[in-house]
Design an enzyme around this catalytic site. Structure first.
Site, PDB file in Angstrom:
ATOM      1  N   LEU A 177      10.150  -0.733   0.500  1.00 50.25           N
ATOM      2  CA  LEU A 177       9.412   0.213  -0.324  1.00 50.25           C
ATOM      3  C   LEU A 177      10.180   1.523  -0.324  1.00 50.25           C
ATOM      4  O   LEU A 177      10.804   1.885   0.679  1.00 50.25           O
ATOM      5  CB  LEU A 177       8.002   0.451   0.241  1.00 50.25           C
ATOM      6  CG  LEU A 177       7.031  -0.728   0.236  1.00 50.25           C
ATOM      7  CD1 LEU A 177       5.728  -0.330   0.925  1.00 50.25           C
ATOM      8  CD2 LEU A 177       6.744  -1.213  -1.178  1.00 50.25           C
ATOM      9  N   ASP A 178      10.130   2.248  -1.438  1.00 52.63           N
ATOM     10  CA  ASP A 178      10.754   3.563  -1.482  1.00 52.63           C
ATOM     11  C   ASP A 178      10.143   4.452  -0.401  1.00 52.63           C
ATOM     12  O   ASP A 178       8.998   4.265   0.015  1.00 52.63           O
ATOM     13  CB  ASP A 178      10.527   4.221  -2.847  1.00 52.63           C
ATOM     14  CG  ASP A 178      11.223   3.491  -3.969  1.00 52.63           C
ATOM     15  OD1 ASP A 178      12.171   2.726  -3.691  1.00 52.63           O
ATOM     16  OD2 ASP A 178      10.813   3.682  -5.134  1.00 52.63           O
ATOM     17  N   ARG A 179      10.904   5.428   0.025  1.00 46.68           N
ATOM     18  CA  ARG A 179      10.442   6.328   1.079  1.00 46.68           C
ATOM     19  C   ARG A 179       9.048   6.880   0.790  1.00 46.68           C
ATOM     20  O   ARG A 179       8.175   6.909   1.670  1.00 46.68           O
ATOM     21  CB  ARG A 179      11.426   7.487   1.249  1.00 46.68           C
ATOM     22  CG  ARG A 179      10.995   8.518   2.289  1.00 46.68           C
ATOM     23  CD  ARG A 179      11.966   9.679   2.348  1.00 46.68           C
ATOM     24  NE  ARG A 179      12.003  10.399   1.072  1.00 46.68           N
ATOM     25  CZ  ARG A 179      12.827  11.401   0.814  1.00 46.68           C
ATOM     26  NH1 ARG A 179      13.714  11.783   1.725  1.00 46.68           N
ATOM     27  NH2 ARG A 179      12.802  12.010  -0.352  1.00 46.68           N
ATOM     28  N   THR A 230       6.745   5.772  -1.308  1.00 46.87           N
ATOM     29  CA  THR A 230       5.727   4.801  -1.694  1.00 46.87           C
ATOM     30  C   THR A 230       5.020   4.320  -0.436  1.00 46.87           C
ATOM     31  O   THR A 230       5.665   3.941   0.544  1.00 46.87           O
ATOM     32  CB  THR A 230       6.347   3.600  -2.425  1.00 46.87           C
ATOM     33  OG1 THR A 230       6.980   4.059  -3.621  1.00 46.87           O
ATOM     34  CG2 THR A 230       5.281   2.575  -2.791  1.00 46.87           C
ATOM     35  N   ARG A 264       8.737   2.639 -11.215  1.00 52.68           N
ATOM     36  CA  ARG A 264       8.925   4.018 -11.676  1.00 52.68           C
ATOM     37  C   ARG A 264       9.788   4.069 -12.931  1.00 52.68           C
ATOM     38  O   ARG A 264       9.503   4.809 -13.880  1.00 52.68           O
ATOM     39  CB  ARG A 264       9.532   4.855 -10.557  1.00 52.68           C
ATOM     40  CG  ARG A 264       8.613   4.974  -9.334  1.00 52.68           C
ATOM     41  CD  ARG A 264       9.377   5.371  -8.078  1.00 52.68           C
ATOM     42  NE  ARG A 264       9.989   6.683  -8.222  1.00 52.68           N
ATOM     43  CZ  ARG A 264      10.904   7.158  -7.383  1.00 52.68           C
ATOM     44  NH1 ARG A 264      11.338   6.405  -6.376  1.00 52.68           N
ATOM     45  NH2 ARG A 264      11.403   8.361  -7.575  1.00 52.68           N
TER      46      ARG A 264
END
Length: 303
Positions: A136-138, A140, A236
């Site tokens: 997961l993105d930082r 998120t 995104r």
């Protein structure tokens, strides 16, 4: 410092990754493959794929990012574990926690916390990504699964590739989405104009995102989003592509006073347990900052 280079192909070759591995003596085949997948390699000024065929005269360019020390040290870290057994862990990741080491993040990542919790995670992701099946993105928040051993990792990776493992996200987006439900199919690659971003690029990697509109409030929409593929920044990028960027996204939209990060949360994860074959589902409600942002929008609508 990263290293960049250019090269003109001298003879036809069946695969880009094999050809490039012959040029980069200091990189293993798997490291070369990772460079290509992560968008650090360009073919004729466009996106490259590991299996691309090469022809004499083709132009290659690449950048090898600065290496991160591979000596990972265990760090004590309080993790929100929602499920655990001898094969896997399901974690509810908070926003702000980086998943694995990379440039600028040599400590304090989820990987360091996993090592602090127990030794012996899967090795398939490499020495810097023990146990990491997907990320997961930082910024998120939400659910992700981690593998304790290689057989589990292989099976979970297969489920991801064959879309047996499903992930559902909740997102607040800018604008009132007209469609109750929609499917976005648009290839994604590194943005040719900004290598720090991803973008919808013809010839990029296949990317499929589906969403349902749940609610609308004060010029914003609440969506349930599912992934058909798992490209970097996929949700995104796709939502910005249809002109409904995620609220608070400074990269693909704009910052917001309502929330200090992109309003994106991984709320549900379903998979088949690699050992038992049993279908398992976990759910996580959005965290407080997400709920406060949406409630603020809903209250504005009522005024």
């Amino acid at each position: 410092m990263s290293e960049a280079a250019q090269h003109t192909v001298t003879a036809d070759a069946p695969r880009l990754d094999q050809y490039l591995a012959g040029l980069l003596a200091g990189q293993s085949r798997s490291q070369v493959h990772r460079l290509i997948v992560d968008g650090h390699v360009r073919l004729n000024d466009g996106p490259a794929r590991a299996a691309s065929k090469l022809h004499a005269g083709d132009r290659l360019s690449w950048e090898v990012p600065a290496t991160v020390p591979t000596r990972l040290e265990a760090e004590p870290m309080e993790l929100s574990v929602v499920y655990e057994d001898e094969d896997l862990l399901v974690i509810d990741k908070p926003a702000g926690l980086v998943v694995h080491p990379g440039p600028g993040h040599s400590s304090g990542t989820l990987v360091h916390g996993l090592l602090g919790r127990a030794p012996g995670w899967s090795t398939i992701g490499g020495v810097e990504r023990p146990g990491i099946v997907h990320r997961l993105d930082r910024d998120t928040s939400g659910l992700m699964v981690v593998a304790r051993n290689d057989p589990t990792h292989r099976e979970l990776a297969r489920q991801l590739q064959e879309r047996i493992m499903t992930r559902r996200y909740r997102a607040i987006v800018v604008g009132e989405v007209a469609d109750e439900a929609a499917r976005i199919e648009a290839a994604i690659a590194r943005d040719p104009k900004n290598r720090q971003r991803m973008a919808v690029v013809p010839g990029g990697r296949e990317a499929i995102t589906e969403f349902r509109r749940l609610k609308v409030a004060d010029g914003h929409s609440l969506l349930a989003v599912t992934l058909g593929t798992g490209r970097t920044h996929q949700i995104r990028v796709h939502l910005a592509y249809i002109h409904h960027p995620v609220l608070g996204d400074p990269v693909y939209g704009r910052r917001s006073p309502l929330i200090a990060r992109p309003a994106l949360h991984a709320e549900a994860l379903t998979l088949r347990h690699p050992r038992t074959g049993k279908s398992m589902t976990w759910e996580s409600p959005p965290p407080e900052d997400f709920e406060l942002a949406w409630n603020s929008l809903a209250q504005r609508k009522m005024r």
